[in-house]
Write a protein that holds these residues in place. Structure first.
Motif: not given
Length: 144
Positions: A102-113
């Motif tokens: 879940s942490k890696s998914e959240d970080i991926k979303v932040i990176s894309e934004n």
């Protein structure tokens, strides 16, 4: 001759006895161990080196982007602020409890934004260069 032998044996005996007592009192004997354990908390301790702050990390990234994308001052400031906000958000996610997935998914979303916000600030030529940089990853330049 016996006098020289006697002095030689006496000297060797004193030498080895001296080193034995020195080692015993410097931590190899029971008394030394106890004194070392008592001193553990009283002396200055070395802590792990602090990781660089988010501002410093963003500045290092901006040095590379500034030269490769030919950013103007306004773009530079806006992109640096976006990077700092992104790094702060990623730090919060890393510190919170939860699964690594879940942490890696959240970080991926932040990176894309973050990438999306940065692309909004760039002109078309800069966008192409930025996409190439992101696809290749940020590589550290080797110092000569």
């Amino acid at each position: 001759m016996q006098k020289i032998q006697f002095l030689f044996i006496l000297g060797c005996t004193l030498f080895f006895t001296q080193t034995h007592w020195a080692q015993f009192n410097n931590g190899y004997g029971n008394n030394g161990r106890m004194s070392q354990m008592n001193q553990m908390g009283s002396g200055p301790t070395q802590s792990a080196p602090k990781p660089p702050s988010n501002e410093e990390t963003a500045s290092k990234v901006m040095e590379n982007l500034k030269t490769e994308l030919n950013l103007d001052a306004l773009q530079e400031i806006a992109i640096k602020n976006i990077l700092v906000q992104s790094l702060n958000a990623q730090g919060v996610i890393i510190k919170k409890e939860g699964s690594n997935e879940s942490k890696s998914e959240d970080i991926k979303v932040i990176s894309e934004n973050t990438d999306r916000k940065i692309l909004e600030l760039l002109n078309p030529d800069q966008k192409d260069l930025y996409k190439k940089i992101i696809a290749g990853g940020f590589k550290k330049k080797k110092k000569k």
